[in-house]
Write a protein that holds these residues in place. Structure first.
Motif, PDB file in Angstrom:
ATOM      1  N   LEU A  86      -0.559  -9.236   5.131  1.00 30.93           N
ATOM      2  CA  LEU A  86      -0.017  -8.554   6.308  1.00 30.93           C
ATOM      3  C   LEU A  86      -1.091  -7.751   7.032  1.00 30.93           C
ATOM      4  N   VAL A  87      -1.885  -7.010   6.289  1.00 27.82           N
ATOM      5  CA  VAL A  87      -2.956  -6.220   6.912  1.00 27.82           C
ATOM      6  C   VAL A  87      -3.910  -7.150   7.655  1.00 27.82           C
ATOM      7  N   CYS A  93       0.411  -1.157   6.961  1.00 26.92           N
ATOM      8  CA  CYS A  93       1.199  -1.058   5.725  1.00 26.92           C
ATOM      9  C   CYS A  93       0.822   0.196   4.960  1.00 26.92           C
ATOM     10  N   SER A  94       1.764   0.697   4.182  1.00 29.61           N
ATOM     11  CA  SER A  94       1.449   1.790   3.260  1.00 29.61           C
ATOM     12  C   SER A  94       0.599   1.222   2.123  1.00 29.61           C
ATOM     13  N   GLU A  95       0.070   2.120   1.322  1.00 31.11           N
ATOM     14  CA  GLU A  95      -0.658   1.679   0.130  1.00 31.11           C
ATOM     15  C   GLU A  95       0.350   1.156  -0.890  1.00 31.11           C
ATOM     16  N   VAL A  96      -0.118   0.314  -1.804  1.00 36.67           N
ATOM     17  CA  VAL A  96       0.721  -0.173  -2.893  1.00 36.67           C
ATOM     18  C   VAL A  96       0.947   0.982  -3.870  1.00 36.67           C
ATOM     19  N   MET A  97       2.208   1.191  -4.238  1.00 30.77           N
ATOM     20  CA  MET A  97       2.571   2.259  -5.173  1.00 30.77           C
ATOM     21  C   MET A  97       3.192   1.642  -6.418  1.00 30.77           C
ATOM     22  N   GLY A 104       9.010  -5.165 -11.115  1.00 31.76           N
ATOM     23  CA  GLY A 104       9.945  -4.599 -10.147  1.00 31.76           C
ATOM     24  C   GLY A 104       9.623  -3.169  -9.762  1.00 31.76           C
ATOM     25  N   GLY A 105       8.604  -2.576 -10.389  1.00 36.07           N
ATOM     26  CA  GLY A 105       8.288  -1.176 -10.134  1.00 36.07           C
ATOM     27  C   GLY A 105       7.152  -0.939  -9.164  1.00 36.07           C
ATOM     28  N   THR A 106       6.669  -1.989  -8.491  1.00 40.07           N
ATOM     29  CA  THR A 106       5.543  -1.867  -7.553  1.00 40.07           C
ATOM     30  C   THR A 106       6.027  -2.167  -6.139  1.00 40.07           C
ATOM     31  N   PHE A 107       5.646  -1.281  -5.196  1.00 39.38           N
ATOM     32  CA  PHE A 107       6.136  -1.375  -3.817  1.00 39.38           C
ATOM     33  C   PHE A 107       5.051  -1.026  -2.800  1.00 39.38           C
ATOM     34  N   PHE A 108       5.244  -1.505  -1.566  1.00 38.53           N
ATOM     35  CA  PHE A 108       4.563  -0.974  -0.390  1.00 38.53           C
ATOM     36  C   PHE A 108       5.530  -1.126   0.773  1.00 38.53           C
ATOM     37  N   GLY A 109       5.201  -0.580   1.916  1.00 37.52           N
ATOM     38  CA  GLY A 109       6.111  -0.661   3.044  1.00 37.52           C
ATOM     39  C   GLY A 109       5.412  -0.903   4.364  1.00 37.52           C
ATOM     40  N   ASN A 116      11.989  -0.046  12.658  1.00 34.67           N
ATOM     41  CA  ASN A 116      12.786  -0.541  11.539  1.00 34.67           C
ATOM     42  C   ASN A 116      11.852  -0.642  10.339  1.00 34.67           C
ATOM     43  N   THR A 117      12.259  -0.137   9.166  1.00 37.99           N
ATOM     44  CA  THR A 117      11.341  -0.093   8.035  1.00 37.99           C
ATOM     45  C   THR A 117      11.711  -1.096   6.950  1.00 37.99           C
ATOM     46  N   TRP A 118      10.677  -1.543   6.272  1.00 37.66           N
ATOM     47  CA  TRP A 118      10.788  -2.543   5.214  1.00 37.66           C
ATOM     48  C   TRP A 118      10.088  -2.037   3.969  1.00 37.66           C
TER      49      TRP A 118
END
Length: 142
Positions: A86-87, A93-97, A104-109, A116-118
């Motif tokens: 995406l970048v 994008c936010s950083e990967v957290m 299932g415990g890793t996210f970015f947005g 509208n947020t994802w």
């Protein structure tokens, strides 16, 4: 009886800009872009998904403020690779957290031009077991 979620109506201020963002930058497939004298709607589907977004001038969209959807969620097998993709296409994008080391415990947005947020969740299991098998994707638009 199965109940399937197949469309999410997404409120946007500029349909053509939204199509360009989701198709060209995020990588969704444009299933259709329909214009009549009464409406203009487009449906886009993330690859591998059985659920699409619809943007346009339907009554439900006109009742929601553009940018008012929060926390729509996508799942990918590799969050870092998805974020890099995406970048590379110009999506901020936010950083990967990593909230939990388990799958299932890793996210970015990210957000679309209207706000509208994802959330993008890493489910490594999707690499081995896609939600919709590759052989069935042509039947679902994904």
């Amino acid at each position: 009886m199965d109940w399937t979620l197949e469309v999410v109506v997404l409120p946007v201020s500029d349909l053509d800009a939204a199509v360009a963002f989701y198709r060209d930058r995020v990588g969704f497939d444009l299933d259709h872009d329909t214009r009549t004298e009464h409406m203009h709607v487009a449906q886009l589907t993330p690859r591998g998904s059985g659920c699409s977004i619809v943007v346009g001038s339907l009554p439900a969209q006109n009742e929601m403020a553009p940018g008012s959807m929060r926390g729509l969620q996508l799942c990918v097998a590799d969050a870092r690779a998805a974020r890099d993709e995406l970048v590379g296409r110009g999506v901020e994008c936010s950083e990967v957290m990593v909230l939990d080391e388990r799958d299932g415990g890793t996210f970015f947005g990210f957000a679309d031009p209207d706000g509208n947020t994802w959330a993008v969740q890493e489910l490594r299991v999707r690499g081995d077991r896609p939600l919709i098998p590759e052989s069935a994707r042509g039947r679902f638009g994904g």
